[in-house]
Design an enzyme around this catalytic site. Structure first.
Site, PDB file in Angstrom:
ATOM      1  N   GLU A   1      40.355  -9.054   9.583  1.00 31.28           N
ATOM      2  CA  GLU A   1      39.611 -10.154   8.862  1.00 31.28           C
ATOM      3  C   GLU A   1      40.506 -10.864   8.162  1.00 31.28           C
ATOM      4  O   GLU A   1      40.359 -11.376   6.991  1.00 31.28           O
ATOM      5  CB  GLU A   1      38.778  -9.609   7.787  1.00 31.28           C
ATOM      6  CG  GLU A   1      37.672  -8.584   8.556  1.00 31.28           C
ATOM      7  CD  GLU A   1      36.640  -8.054   7.879  1.00 31.28           C
ATOM      8  OE1 GLU A   1      36.598  -8.292   6.587  1.00 31.28           O
ATOM      9  OE2 GLU A   1      35.782  -7.353   8.412  1.00 31.28           O
TER      10      GLU A   1
ATOM     11  N   HIS B   1      23.442   0.558  10.036  1.00 32.66           N
ATOM     12  CA  HIS B   1      24.160   1.765   9.774  1.00 32.66           C
ATOM     13  C   HIS B   1      25.406   1.274   9.029  1.00 32.66           C
ATOM     14  O   HIS B   1      26.505   1.278   9.949  1.00 32.66           O
ATOM     15  CB  HIS B   1      24.233   2.517  10.910  1.00 32.66           C
ATOM     16  CG  HIS B   1      23.164   3.095  11.703  1.00 32.66           C
ATOM     17  ND1 HIS B   1      23.172   3.687  12.740  1.00 32.66           N
ATOM     18  CD2 HIS B   1      21.619   3.311  11.260  1.00 32.66           C
ATOM     19  CE1 HIS B   1      21.968   4.346  12.911  1.00 32.66           C
ATOM     20  NE2 HIS B   1      21.007   4.052  11.904  1.00 32.66           N
TER      21      HIS B   1
ATOM     22  N   GLU C   1      33.681  -4.131  11.734  1.00 35.16           N
ATOM     23  CA  GLU C   1      34.919  -3.555  11.160  1.00 35.16           C
ATOM     24  C   GLU C   1      35.340  -2.448  12.202  1.00 35.16           C
ATOM     25  O   GLU C   1      35.910  -1.345  11.925  1.00 35.16           O
ATOM     26  CB  GLU C   1      34.708  -2.845   9.715  1.00 35.16           C
ATOM     27  CG  GLU C   1      34.573  -3.676   8.653  1.00 35.16           C
ATOM     28  CD  GLU C   1      32.948  -3.794   8.362  1.00 35.16           C
ATOM     29  OE1 GLU C   1      32.063  -2.972   8.984  1.00 35.16           O
ATOM     30  OE2 GLU C   1      32.718  -5.015   7.685  1.00 35.16           O
TER      31      GLU C   1
ATOM     32  N   GLU D   1      30.831 -14.305   6.699  1.00 32.18           N
ATOM     33  CA  GLU D   1      30.686 -13.905   5.374  1.00 32.18           C
ATOM     34  C   GLU D   1      31.912 -14.290   4.384  1.00 32.18           C
ATOM     35  O   GLU D   1      31.652 -14.615   3.226  1.00 32.18           O
ATOM     36  CB  GLU D   1      30.655 -12.122   5.261  1.00 32.18           C
ATOM     37  CG  GLU D   1      31.935 -11.774   6.033  1.00 32.18           C
ATOM     38  CD  GLU D   1      31.844 -10.213   6.121  1.00 32.18           C
ATOM     39  OE1 GLU D   1      31.005  -9.591   5.918  1.00 32.18           O
ATOM     40  OE2 GLU D   1      32.923  -9.580   6.650  1.00 32.18           O
TER      41      GLU D   1
END
Lengths: 688, 688
Positions: free
Chosen positions: B141, B384, B454, B478
């Site tokens: 990221e 999840h 991720e 984000e």
């Protein structure tokens, strides 16, 4: 008597005495944390709470049908003003010892924390005699050494055998339970109870001052515990008495555990079993199916293209023989190892996808054999060797248990041979401690009983989770085939390993010369007399007992085999008659489901002479005793199969003089006289 | 052209040219092993095999409905006589690059081995320009840096933002895919394909010689791979062209992957969705239910005793609003994050039992909301978050998927925030690479599509496992809320991150001022014009596209929102019209299920001017074009919401002059004229 105090600098300390004799000298308590101030000193007492408990509870299975849990409790509320953190210590004091644990309540300044080391001390009253095995993060399969504490450092190298997974961590590190004998006459035993989601505790000795300190098992990053408040440590348990028999009779570890967690326990049953096992362990037969596959990939396998080596024991015909034998002689189950594909390539490679726990070898008729067994009133026992590839096991666990449900298995022997995957984790770390209990509680959902081998040593969790019907977690009979156990080994195990729960020791070997089991062998000897092999069914308490030898050997000694057939696996009452660690143990137990009593005695190298009073018998009954004992010239190495069987009437006034050979023992069944005819046909027992 | 040779000391080397220009200078190949001789030198060639392939295949979804896979193959059989070990290297050469992988056949002297490091070199033709992010075992990221290779060492510290889990390993370590531009005019892209049960590859630069070398992700013990013969490495892929558009149009990564592994793919459908998400990411709303629980233990929870904080977005009423909005505007699904218990205490603590993936919060009516959604032709999308507690996720996975089956979910967004449990493992190590694919293949058994956040960066596995419909694995929208992305970010991602597969970038933000989203904020800005947000649906190819903003914001700009409603998520054909990494990308795509074309252009800080020829249109048709573009004074920071919409007739002769503002872009829908009435009502498109 237990004393608690804070030192001048605010360190929690405790000490323990027994009838005025020192058991534990003043010892400090606390924790070192990772990236946080230690919880060792600077405490103040915010309050104390006292309580007393006296209750009686019934285990699902056990050495006794009722257990009294009677203790005085002291709960000390501590806080560390400099960090505004709280730590409670709860002590319970019993007639035969004490336990304590740390409790961290919910609080603002301590939520998550990582343990660098627990610093619980056990300061011994001098240079005690000890029966110990080397501390190790991955194996307990060591012989016990009897020595002074000061000698551990010099003897430890010789006390460590090679193992497929092992991590010795300190020259003075030992495992629990450790049995000690102080010069003041006290027997002292150190262990832990209720090890749940926490790292297993070893003890490291400061051999200048004879102070043990807790030494937890690290994770892959070297940390020793990841805790979240509210949280409790396992109990640290100290059993103390001036009588060695009290060490064996103690229920302190069970009492420190929580009550049974299951509502319905009707599906949990003690098990006596035979198995397709010893012929591979010692006899040269194979778990595998072929020698053609140096590298097995389960998803690319086609056994139909391989040449069977013809030595695969878990084949339908051979398993049927075991089922027939079990049915004929009243055994509950037949363990079959090597039934599932992958054994060509299972060990030593840290292999991830090593087994699927689902697919039988082509020569193992899974549905047919289960149906055949059930038709004869017998069940097969499942076998799950995980090869320590734990992720793989958890991925397949639910399906594997479902397979068991489908075919009517209700017990599984699991194994954890080799280095753990996830890599860097240890057999006794928090990660694995969590796993072993997960396997047990998941099994319970399927009404499956678990017997875990190479798992963490038990800590009395079988009280809470009684489908944990066995563990290995020590050096079992298999080592008699590998390199032999010392004759005294089974006179130490009940003092140490068995404190935490039953062991699947797999006794009952009748052929001691391993070259007769496997003609290709040039050596190998089981260091025990045959009579002592019978006694182990009584002295090594377990609700799960194997008759480990092959049927052929039993068929040569059917008179002695009768005792294995007769001996119960669940008990109403147990009385330890004689005991000294590393020397001898004699115990009498009453059948939980009958009026019969069974006596076992095992002796070390020195042999043993007993003068037994049968005053535990019902005074209003007459009994038939059958004594299985070493012949006069028996010896564990030179003449192990020399035994004699004597039968006669006894009552509660009877006194018996018995003798165990070196590495020998005896077993006695004492059952009420069935009728007058039987009484008349027998004479009063007179031992020769 | 690719050349292979052995050096004098038997080292495998290769080099690659493109139309006579150097792409990869002579580079050596091989492995260093743990506790075994290296596989680097001393090789001989035992034989070579040549092959050619020219096939066309149809992806389940994609940028094109047909993909040509045309290559020449060279398989080199090597052996190392000194150790009697074999290693094959398979090369495939395409028009737009090449790939190679290692293959270890079954053999006697190499069965199991542990990789210390893979030593695959990529010697660059000089000090290229590069668009790179810092190598890291746990996160991708990061913002891209545009620099010369020689500058990486000096810039890397500034290129690393903080992340909840991150492990930078070298001052010249970078991630793949990396986009390069050589001074000889070649664009070169380095990545890997078909990463299965192997550690993810980074590249470490020798910045004296401008040679990249593979640098695998280690396990908890520092080892980099546990392999068992027969075994193949992932492909090492090099895309080369003198035209930047070919980097984007290349199918080399997909072609190097295996064909689809599933027989039935009818259940795999592209998805356009909205979600309960941005209001938490940027808007100050909460995933959690209460502030009363600083420490949550799932098995001891009782939410009925807590005080709700009233900021929980995943409540029944709010989710119904999203369902209504989705149904009204033709979206397929509604993502709901924060629906399940445990969010009070989910992150940053390496917590093991962090979620159960089964239990909704008391204010989330799981059955009712699914029924409500289905009644309106919409599905909920499951979420999840694993908190990187991977054992816990695998323990619950089957039940979690069953819950989805029961209520009619067919897609899941998963997340792996934080440090991995098992501790010491990394997000991109072999252990986790195995896990991510396990989650996908287990999901396939339930006909569930997976969008993993991720997780390891994709490597074209979506060809083989097309239910892997998305990944994050890069810096998504984000970060516009957290700290902002650079205006050029989305002009690099298609060259790098998207080489391996689609990204769930979550575009469609219409309100750029985060203080208007959440009045409690004092800063925060989305560095994009509104028109560029529309363009991202075309330039950032994905079969999974979110309209990420909250309904309130869309309702303020319904004319612009129309493009998001109209744009397809699956394509028959894609044409890259203009491209330069870090500057601009313009692409035209044809609807897979219709005759319409959609054009998107995104520009970096510099803005961009396009002269587009619509010669890709059917010459026999007339079309209605709707152009959504930046207003003349638009600017990603100062004036992001200034857009204009122009509509008119176009055909395949039409040329359009278009302009993207700094950090801006444009989107065009071009659909066939429906009837004569429509054609009459419209004029020929003239852009102002």
């Amino acid at each position: 008597m237990l004393d608690f105090a804070l030192t001048a600098d605010g360190r929690p300390t405790y000490s323990l005495t027994c009838d005025g004799k020192d058991a534990i000298l003043p010892s400090t308590l606390g924790f070192e944390l990772v990236k946080a101030e230690p919880l060792l000193a600077g405490f103040r007492i915010d309050g104390v709470e006292n309580a007393e408990e006296d209750e009686t509870w019934q285990p699902v299975w056990g050495e006794n049908s009722e257990i009294r849990n009677h203790y005085n409790e002291l709960l000390v509320h501590l806080s560390q003003p400099a960090t505004e953190r709280k730590m409670d210590i709860r002590f319970r004091v019993y007639d035969d010892g004490a336990g304590f644990r740390y409790e961290f309540p919910i609080q603002d300044k301590l939520v998550y924390f990582v343990v660098k080391e627990e610093r619980s001390q056990f300061a011994m009253p001098g240079d005690c005699l000890a029966w110990w095995i080397a501390g190790d993060y991955d194996t307990q399969e060591y012989e016990y050494t009897e020595s002074r504490l000061s000698e551990i450092r010099h003897l430890i190298a010789g006390a460590v055998d090679s193992n497929l997974s092992q991590t010795v961590f300190s020259p003075t590190g030992v495992q629990t339970s450790i049995q000690l004998k102080a010069d003041n006459g006290l027997y002292i035993n150190l262990h832990e109870a209720a090890l749940v989601d926490y790292s297993c505790m070893h003890l490291n000795l400061d051999d200048q001052n004879m102070v043990f300190e807790s030494w937890l098992t690290p994770d892959a990053q070297g940390n020793k515990g990841h805790l979240q408040c509210p949280v409790k440590s396992p109990w640290r348990a100290i059993i103390v008495s001036d009588d060695a028999r009290d060490m064996l009779a103690s229920n302190l570890i069970l009492n420190l555990n929580d009550p049974c967690a299951y509502d319905d326990v009707s599906w949990i049953k003690p098990v006596k079993y035979v198995g397709v096992w010893w012929e591979m362990i010692g006899g040269g037969k194979q778990w595998s199916y072929t020698f053609d596959l140096p590298s097995v990939k389960l998803d690319q396998l086609d056994y139909s293209k391989t040449k069977p080596h013809g030595q695969h024991s878990a084949n339908t015909e051979n398993v049927k023989r075991y089922i027939d034998f079990a049915a004929e002689h009243g055994f509950d189950q037949v363990l079959v190892e090597g039934w599932n594909i992958g054994w060509e390539d299972w060990s030593g490679n840290e292999k991830d996808y090593v087994f699927d726990f689902l697919t039988p070898y082509p020569d193992f008729d899974l549905p047919g054999l289960n149906a055949y067994a059930h038709s004869k009133g017998v069940r097969l026992m499942m076998h799950h060797e995980t090869s320590a590839s734990v992720r793989n096991y958890e991925r397949h666990m639910e399906q594997a248990y479902q397979l068991m449900d489908k075919y009517g298995y209700n017990s599984v022997k699991s194994g954890y041979v080799g280095n753990i995957i996830p890599r860097g984790e240890h057999h006794y770390g928090q990660y694995m401690v969590n796993h072993y209990l997960y396997a047990v509680t998941e099994a319970a959902k399927h009404h499956i009983m678990v017997n875990g081998h190479e798992a963490v040593r038990p800590t009395g969790l079988c009280r809470t989770y009684p489908n944990l019907i066995g563990n290995e977690s020590a050096r079992g009979t298999e080592y008699e085939s590998f390199v032999g156990n010392t004759p005294g080994h089974t006179t130490v195990l009940p003092f140490t390993r068995l404190q935490g729960g039953p062991m699947d020791y797999t006794p009952g070997i009748f052929e001691m010369d391993m070259t007769k089991v496997n003609p290709n062998r040039t050596s190998g000897h089981v260091n025990s007399t045959l009579a002592r092999q019978l006694a182990l069914y009584v002295t090594m308490y377990s609700p799960l007992q194997m008759a480990a030898d092959i049927p052929d050997h039993y068929e040569q000694f059917m008179d002695a085999f009768q005792f294995i057939k007769d001996v119960p696996v669940d008990w109403q009452e147990s009385r330890y008659l004689e005991a000294e660690p590393g020397r001898y143990i004699t115990v009498a137990r009453k059948d939980k489901n009958g009026e019969g009593w069974y006596v076992g005695c095992t002796a070390a190298e020195q042999g043993h002479e007993s003068a037994l009073a049968l005053d535990f018998l019902d005074p209003n009954r007459q009994y038939v005793a059958t004594v299985y004992s070493d012949a006069a010239d028996a010896h564990y190495y030179d003449n192990p199969q020399a035994y004699k069987i004597q039968k006669g009437l006894v009552d509660n006034k009877t006194k018996l003089a018995l003798k165990a050979a070196p590495g020998g023992g005896y077993a006695i069944s004492i059952v009420p006289v069935a009728d007058q005819a039987e009484a008349k046909a027998l004479k009063k027992l007179k031992l020769k």
